[in-house]
Design a protein around this motif. Structure first.
Motif, PDB file in Angstrom:
ATOM      1  N   HIS A 155       0.832  -1.202   0.000  1.00 56.87           N
ATOM      2  CA  HIS A 155       0.000   0.000   0.000  1.00 56.87           C
ATOM      3  C   HIS A 155       0.870   1.257   0.000  1.00 56.87           C
ATOM      4  O   HIS A 155       0.619   2.202  -0.763  1.00 56.87           O
ATOM      5  CB  HIS A 155      -0.909  -0.002   1.233  1.00 56.87           C
ATOM      6  N   LEU A 156       1.924   1.263   0.832  1.00 63.31           N
ATOM      7  CA  LEU A 156       2.822   2.423   0.868  1.00 63.31           C
ATOM      8  C   LEU A 156       3.587   2.545  -0.445  1.00 63.31           C
ATOM      9  O   LEU A 156       3.789   3.654  -0.953  1.00 63.31           O
ATOM     10  CB  LEU A 156       3.801   2.287   2.038  1.00 63.31           C
ATOM     11  N   PHE A 157       4.017   1.422  -0.992  1.00 57.15           N
ATOM     12  CA  PHE A 157       4.706   1.438  -2.290  1.00 57.15           C
ATOM     13  C   PHE A 157       3.822   2.111  -3.341  1.00 57.15           C
ATOM     14  O   PHE A 157       4.284   2.940  -4.130  1.00 57.15           O
ATOM     15  CB  PHE A 157       5.044   0.006  -2.709  1.00 57.15           C
ATOM     16  N   GLU A 160      -2.384  -5.854  -2.325  1.00 54.30           N
ATOM     17  CA  GLU A 160      -2.826  -4.465  -2.361  1.00 54.30           C
ATOM     18  C   GLU A 160      -2.569  -3.818  -3.729  1.00 54.30           C
ATOM     19  O   GLU A 160      -3.101  -2.748  -4.021  1.00 54.30           O
ATOM     20  CB  GLU A 160      -2.107  -3.649  -1.276  1.00 54.30           C
ATOM     21  N   LEU A 161      -1.747  -4.449  -4.568  1.00 54.56           N
ATOM     22  CA  LEU A 161      -1.469  -3.895  -5.895  1.00 54.56           C
ATOM     23  C   LEU A 161      -2.517  -4.300  -6.926  1.00 54.56           C
ATOM     24  O   LEU A 161      -2.497  -3.812  -8.055  1.00 54.56           O
ATOM     25  CB  LEU A 161      -0.088  -4.348  -6.387  1.00 54.56           C
ATOM     26  N   LYS A 192      -0.703   0.416 -13.455  1.00 62.23           N
ATOM     27  CA  LYS A 192       0.548   1.156 -13.660  1.00 62.23           C
ATOM     28  C   LYS A 192       1.544   0.868 -12.545  1.00 62.23           C
ATOM     29  O   LYS A 192       2.747   0.757 -12.790  1.00 62.23           O
ATOM     30  CB  LYS A 192       0.261   2.652 -13.765  1.00 62.23           C
ATOM     31  N   THR A 193       1.034   0.743 -11.329  1.00 58.46           N
ATOM     32  CA  THR A 193       1.914   0.414 -10.201  1.00 58.46           C
ATOM     33  C   THR A 193       2.473  -0.991 -10.360  1.00 58.46           C
ATOM     34  O   THR A 193       3.658  -1.239 -10.110  1.00 58.46           O
ATOM     35  CB  THR A 193       1.155   0.527  -8.866  1.00 58.46           C
ATOM     36  N   GLN A 194       1.625  -1.923 -10.793  1.00 59.56           N
ATOM     37  CA  GLN A 194       2.091  -3.290 -11.052  1.00 59.56           C
ATOM     38  C   GLN A 194       3.174  -3.303 -12.120  1.00 59.56           C
ATOM     39  O   GLN A 194       4.177  -4.019 -11.990  1.00 59.56           O
ATOM     40  CB  GLN A 194       0.924  -4.163 -11.514  1.00 59.56           C
ATOM     41  N   ASN A 195       2.971  -2.533 -13.175  1.00 55.54           N
ATOM     42  CA  ASN A 195       3.944  -2.483 -14.259  1.00 55.54           C
ATOM     43  C   ASN A 195       5.288  -1.960 -13.768  1.00 55.54           C
ATOM     44  O   ASN A 195       6.354  -2.489 -14.122  1.00 55.54           O
ATOM     45  CB  ASN A 195       3.412  -1.588 -15.387  1.00 55.54           C
ATOM     46  N   THR A 196       5.249  -0.925 -12.934  1.00 67.83           N
ATOM     47  CA  THR A 196       6.487  -0.369 -12.375  1.00 67.83           C
ATOM     48  C   THR A 196       7.171  -1.382 -11.471  1.00 67.83           C
ATOM     49  O   THR A 196       8.393  -1.575 -11.538  1.00 67.83           O
ATOM     50  CB  THR A 196       6.174   0.923 -11.590  1.00 67.83           C
ATOM     51  N   GLN A 256      -6.326 -12.856  -8.366  1.00 64.24           N
ATOM     52  CA  GLN A 256      -7.110 -12.385  -9.505  1.00 64.24           C
ATOM     53  C   GLN A 256      -6.984 -10.873  -9.640  1.00 64.24           C
ATOM     54  O   GLN A 256      -7.193 -10.143  -8.678  1.00 64.24           O
ATOM     55  CB  GLN A 256      -8.590 -12.757  -9.318  1.00 64.24           C
ATOM     56  N   GLY A 257      -6.655 -10.413 -10.856  1.00 63.03           N
ATOM     57  CA  GLY A 257      -6.486  -8.976 -11.073  1.00 63.03           C
ATOM     58  C   GLY A 257      -5.021  -8.567 -11.116  1.00 63.03           C
ATOM     59  O   GLY A 257      -4.710  -7.418 -11.399  1.00 63.03           O
ATOM     60  N   MET A 258      -4.122  -9.514 -10.844  1.00 60.85           N
ATOM     61  CA  MET A 258      -2.689  -9.256 -10.946  1.00 60.85           C
ATOM     62  C   MET A 258      -2.229  -9.640 -12.353  1.00 60.85           C
ATOM     63  O   MET A 258      -2.694 -10.628 -12.912  1.00 60.85           O
ATOM     64  CB  MET A 258      -1.922 -10.079  -9.911  1.00 60.85           C
ATOM     65  N   GLU A 259      -1.309  -8.837 -12.923  1.00 60.04           N
ATOM     66  CA  GLU A 259      -0.806  -9.132 -14.260  1.00 60.04           C
ATOM     67  C   GLU A 259      -0.197 -10.532 -14.309  1.00 60.04           C
ATOM     68  O   GLU A 259       0.550 -10.929 -13.410  1.00 60.04           O
ATOM     69  CB  GLU A 259       0.267  -8.114 -14.670  1.00 60.04           C
ATOM     70  N   GLU A 260      -0.501 -11.276 -15.379  1.00 60.10           N
ATOM     71  CA  GLU A 260      -0.036 -12.653 -15.501  1.00 60.10           C
ATOM     72  C   GLU A 260       1.488 -12.734 -15.506  1.00 60.10           C
ATOM     73  O   GLU A 260       2.081 -13.640 -14.907  1.00 60.10           O
ATOM     74  CB  GLU A 260      -0.595 -13.279 -16.783  1.00 60.10           C
TER      75      GLU A 260
END
Length: 452
Positions: free
Chosen positions: A189-191, A224-225, A230-234, A261-265
């Motif tokens: 969450h802080l990230f 939390e991601l 965009k945060t996941q991509n970074t 579920q919802g996290m990039e593969e």
């Protein structure tokens, strides 16, 4: 000027790319950004870490300098700007340490803040069957962070089972054994908040440089991601960079990677590269250790029947155990009353739902036989086979513990045995619980089935 500089640097990259493999180019040169080029022909480049700078100087110096001389001209001098901001990325641009091409200073800055809680350590994190794998792997990582096959280490389990405590324990131990390592703990969450703030202030490069310079990154609650593409991509790119450099990654979640579920593969794939380990709910042995430790450290006295009631009924997580103990102490002090079973039952009942499940001899017999893969009629026979005798004796022992029936009545129901046989069975199983881990574990598992 900056546009022209970027154009020239891209020309350098085109030349370098022709002389390296795609993987080498992507790992070592795509993170580099040009900073400045002045009238003294001094070219300054941003690199994400001291390690990155040293690796390039050792392995790709010829390709880099050849490209620079072709594009920027003869006499160009190269300087590196290495990110070294050991503080929260709260919007500050951060300090950059300037080093020449032959610089070599990889020591951790004196003001580095790992955001680790010093009270969470291995010394007060207890080992049991429910966490044995995670515990041993975590200790192995602390001896050689980033260099074991457990990278990344992905720990998952429900809330309150000790994931955060273990993360801090790993980080604190690594700092003790490897004081120069830059260890960083934070929540996902802080990230995410830091990244959003960096985007808003146009400081994404500083954000990336900071995280790419970490030696051990511990990210808690990665679920939390989810939904933050965009945060996941970074984070994906930070993960790749650190993993390529053999930096240790430790991640926690309330779910296994396949259930995020919802996290990039592509990110889920990387989360499974190392070891995925589950932290299960605390078993009876662990609950006893935790409660005994807290009782000793708090200097209080709890009678055995109250202690056993707590560990038998508070089974979901460690937080409930500790919370009930705090409530017991508070109630005892306010009411000037010793802690007893009645007070304990009241406090536990206020905190969790204590199921008043009616347990019968027949129910115990069915569960025990199913556990040992026996026909339910087996323990009614006169068979002297070891597994049948053990199942019969455990049934008698549990019937006496969980029901109000007499020895004689239990013997009558379980194979028409007499009072003395049941008494002997109870004593035998009690002795085996104290001396045999296998029997103790079997009893605990059967008791758990009785309560569920």
């Amino acid at each position: 000027m900056q546009t022209e500089l970027l154009h020239l640097w891209n020309k350098c990259l085109d030349i370098i790319k022709e002389n390296l493999s795609e993987e080498q180019y992507n790992v070592w040169f795509t993170p580099i950004l040009p900073h400045s080029f002045n009238e003294k022909k001094e070219l300054r480049l941003h690199v994400p870490s001291d390690f990155c700078r040293d690796y390039i100087e050792k392995n790709f110096r010829r390709q880099l300098y050849s490209a620079i001389l072709q594009v920027f001209g003869s006499g160009t001098k190269l300087f590196y700007l290495v990110s070294s901001l050991p503080r929260e990325m709260d919007g500050g641009a951060g300090r950059l340490s300037e080093k020449g091409g032959d610089g070599n200073d990889s020591a951790k800055p004196s003001n580095w803040n790992s955001y680790l809680n010093p009270k969470y350590r291995f010394e007060n994190y207890f080992e049991s069957d429910c966490n044995k794998l995670v515990y041993s792997v975590s200790e192995a990582i602390t001896k050689n962070p980033g260099k074991t096959t457990y990278n990344p280490l992905f720990i998952y389990g429900p809330s309150g089972v000790g994931k955060t405590h273990l993360c801090h324990a790993i980080g604190n131990r690594i700092q003790e054994l490897h004081p120069s390592e830059k260890v960083l703990y934070l929540s996902a969450h802080l990230f995410s908040l830091q990244y959003t703030n960096a985007v808003r202030k146009g400081q994404v490069n500083d954000f990336l440089f900071f995280y790419q310079d970490v030696d051990v990154l511990i990210l808690d609650d990665i679920q939390e991601l989810i939904g933050k593409d965009k945060t996941q991509n970074t984070f994906f790119h930070i993960f790749n960079h650190l993993h390529q450099l053999n930096k240790q990654l430790i991640l926690t979640s309330d779910k296994a990677p396949v259930d995020l579920q919802g996290m990039e593969e592509r990110l889920i794939t990387r989360l499974k590269w190392g070891l995925t380990a589950e932290l299960r709910r605390p078993d009876l042995n662990l609950r006893k250790q935790i409660l005994k430790n807290r009782i000793t450290s708090d200097g209080i006295v709890i009678p055995d029947e109250a202690f056993n009631f707590i560990v038998d009924n508070v089974t979901e997580n460690v937080r409930d155990l500790e919370g009930i103990l705090v409530s017991l102490i508070a109630n005892s002090l306010v009411n000037n009353k010793e802690i007893d079973l009645a007070l304990t039952k009241y406090i536990v009942g206020q905190t969790i739902r204590v199921e008043k499940k009616q347990v019968s001899i027949q129910m115990i017999q069915d569960i025990v036989c199913k556990y040992f893969n026996l026909e339910t009629t087996a323990i009614q026979t006169n068979s002297r086979k070891r597994e049948v005798v053990q199942a019969r004796q455990i049934t008698m022992y549990l019937a006496k513990k969980y029901t109000d029936n007499s020895f004689s009545h239990i013997g009558k129901i379980v194979g028409k045995r007499d009072h003395a046989t049941v008494l002997y069975a109870c004593k035998t199983i009690k002795d085996q619980i104290e001396t045999s881990k296998e029997v103790r574990n079997s009893i605990e598992e059967i008791e758990m089935k009785l309560r569920n």
